[in-house]
Write a protein that holds these residues in place. Structure first.
Motif, PDB file in Angstrom:
ATOM      1  N   ARG A  44       0.837  -1.211   0.000  1.00  0.00           N
ATOM      2  CA  ARG A  44       0.000   0.000   0.000  1.00  0.00           C
ATOM      3  C   ARG A  44       0.871   1.260   0.000  1.00  0.00           C
ATOM      4  O   ARG A  44       0.642   2.193  -0.786  1.00  0.00           O
ATOM      5  CB  ARG A  44      -0.920  -0.020   1.227  1.00  0.00           C
ATOM      6  N   ASP A  48       1.026   3.846  -3.056  1.00  0.00           N
ATOM      7  CA  ASP A  48       0.670   5.238  -2.768  1.00  0.00           C
ATOM      8  C   ASP A  48       1.780   6.181  -3.232  1.00  0.00           C
ATOM      9  O   ASP A  48       1.515   7.265  -3.780  1.00  0.00           O
ATOM     10  CB  ASP A  48       0.422   5.438  -1.266  1.00  0.00           C
ATOM     11  N   ILE A  84      -6.645   2.480 -10.339  1.00  0.00           N
ATOM     12  CA  ILE A  84      -7.168   2.453  -8.976  1.00  0.00           C
ATOM     13  C   ILE A  84      -8.204   3.561  -8.860  1.00  0.00           C
ATOM     14  O   ILE A  84      -7.880   4.748  -8.943  1.00  0.00           O
ATOM     15  CB  ILE A  84      -6.044   2.650  -7.942  1.00  0.00           C
ATOM     16  N   HIS A  86     -10.890   5.551  -6.667  1.00  0.00           N
ATOM     17  CA  HIS A  86     -11.137   5.839  -5.247  1.00  0.00           C
ATOM     18  C   HIS A  86     -12.379   6.709  -5.088  1.00  0.00           C
ATOM     19  O   HIS A  86     -12.454   7.805  -5.654  1.00  0.00           O
ATOM     20  CB  HIS A  86      -9.930   6.557  -4.639  1.00  0.00           C
ATOM     21  N   ASP A  91     -14.573   6.359   0.875  1.00  0.00           N
ATOM     22  CA  ASP A  91     -13.220   5.830   1.039  1.00  0.00           C
ATOM     23  C   ASP A  91     -13.173   4.361   0.622  1.00  0.00           C
ATOM     24  O   ASP A  91     -12.607   3.512   1.318  1.00  0.00           O
ATOM     25  CB  ASP A  91     -12.732   5.987   2.477  1.00  0.00           C
ATOM     26  N   TYR A  93     -12.453   1.555  -2.738  1.00  0.00           N
ATOM     27  CA  TYR A  93     -11.602   1.443  -3.916  1.00  0.00           C
ATOM     28  C   TYR A  93     -12.108   0.372  -4.878  1.00  0.00           C
ATOM     29  O   TYR A  93     -12.775  -0.588  -4.483  1.00  0.00           O
ATOM     30  CB  TYR A  93     -10.177   1.085  -3.509  1.00  0.00           C
ATOM     31  N   TYR A 154      -5.466  -2.268  -1.047  1.00  0.00           N
ATOM     32  CA  TYR A 154      -6.549  -1.304  -0.846  1.00  0.00           C
ATOM     33  C   TYR A 154      -7.836  -1.979  -0.359  1.00  0.00           C
ATOM     34  O   TYR A 154      -8.881  -1.326  -0.279  1.00  0.00           O
ATOM     35  CB  TYR A 154      -6.797  -0.528  -2.143  1.00  0.00           C
ATOM     36  N   SER A 156      -9.956  -3.832  -1.624  1.00  0.00           N
ATOM     37  CA  SER A 156     -11.084  -3.504  -2.498  1.00  0.00           C
ATOM     38  C   SER A 156     -12.001  -4.680  -2.792  1.00  0.00           C
ATOM     39  O   SER A 156     -13.068  -4.502  -3.379  1.00  0.00           O
ATOM     40  CB  SER A 156     -10.571  -2.917  -3.828  1.00  0.00           C
TER      41      SER A 156
END
Length: 242
Positions: A44, A48, A84, A86, A91, A93, A154, A156
């Motif tokens: 992550r 990022d 990705i 968002h 919040d 993903y 993430y 997700s």
């Protein structure tokens, strides 16, 4: 088709199967899943950092840049990688992969073209930002490896928009080199045929393999049959992408 000498060798190789035997792929898959889940916080931070060095796009940007002329005017080139998405309000993903990310990512903001939940929240007015990461700037070897690690990083799948987890393994791992060689012999004989091209899903592939095993009088070996099915699928996908 396969020669009699090749058939006799393949029959001998496959005769060592024991009912209830677990495939090497299963163990490797579980080990890989565990390691990736353990490292998801590290991944992550890594992703990022990559995202923060690149542009963040809005859905409106993507809808504009689906036009190649618009991309060219901004000096943008399509590429193979992940996107990705968002939702800044929830919040949450969504992570996807594509050979051409600009041509794929915008679909999620069109009706009946991508992830329906992303589109629904977009229509409700939620704010989205999208990151596009080329595979070739990462430390990952394949799109599947990059996507699966990102989905875990993430969260997700369990707490986001992804309805499926990522592909942990790019190819099936056979029991040994002889199993792999036997699969290659059979695959080389059947690929490129019209029938081979018609095997468009796993159900058709398995029906075909059941018939082929009976025709060639191969011993029952579910692990090899499953591996051959996946090898057929991988070959078809590679040729389609090419």
């Amino acid at each position: 088709m396969v020669t009699e000498d090749e058939l006799n060798w393949i029959r001998n190789v496959l005769s060592d199967y024991e009912p209830g035997e677990i495939s090497n792929s299963y163990y490797i898959k579980k080990k890989t899943e565990f390691e990736r889940s353990q490292n998801k916080e590290i991944v992550r931070k890594y992703l990022d950092a990559l995202r923060n060095k690149r542009n963040f796009y809005t859905p409106q940007d993507l809808l504009l840049f689906r036009n190649k002329k618009e991309r060219d005017s901004q000096g943008l080139r399509d590429f193979s990688g992940i996107y990705i998405i968002h939702n800044s309000v929830k919040d949450s993903y969504y992570v996807g992969q594509a050979g051409r990310v600009f041509n794929r990512a915008y679909n999620h903001f069109l009706a009946n073209a991508g992830n329906d939940q992303v589109y629904e929240d977009f229509c409700l007015g939620d704010t989205f930002s999208i990151s596009l990461i080329p595979l070739n700037i990462t430390s990952f070897s394949t799109l599947n490896e990059l996507e699966d690690n990102a989905i875990r990083a993430y969260d997700s799948f369990h707490d986001g928009y992804n309805k499926m987890s990522g592909n942990v393994m790019d190819k099936y791992i056979f029991k040994n080199g002889e199993y792999q060689e036997a699969a290659n012999i059979i695959l080389d004989k059947i690929k490129g045929t019209e029938l081979f091209s018609s095997l468009t899903n796993d159900r058709k592939r398995m029906i075909y393999l059941n018939s082929l095993f009976a025709e060639l009088r191969l011993p029952e070996n579910i692990l090899f049959r499953l591996g051959l099915l996946k090898a057929i699928k991988e070959n078809q996908k590679a040729n389609k992408e090419f």
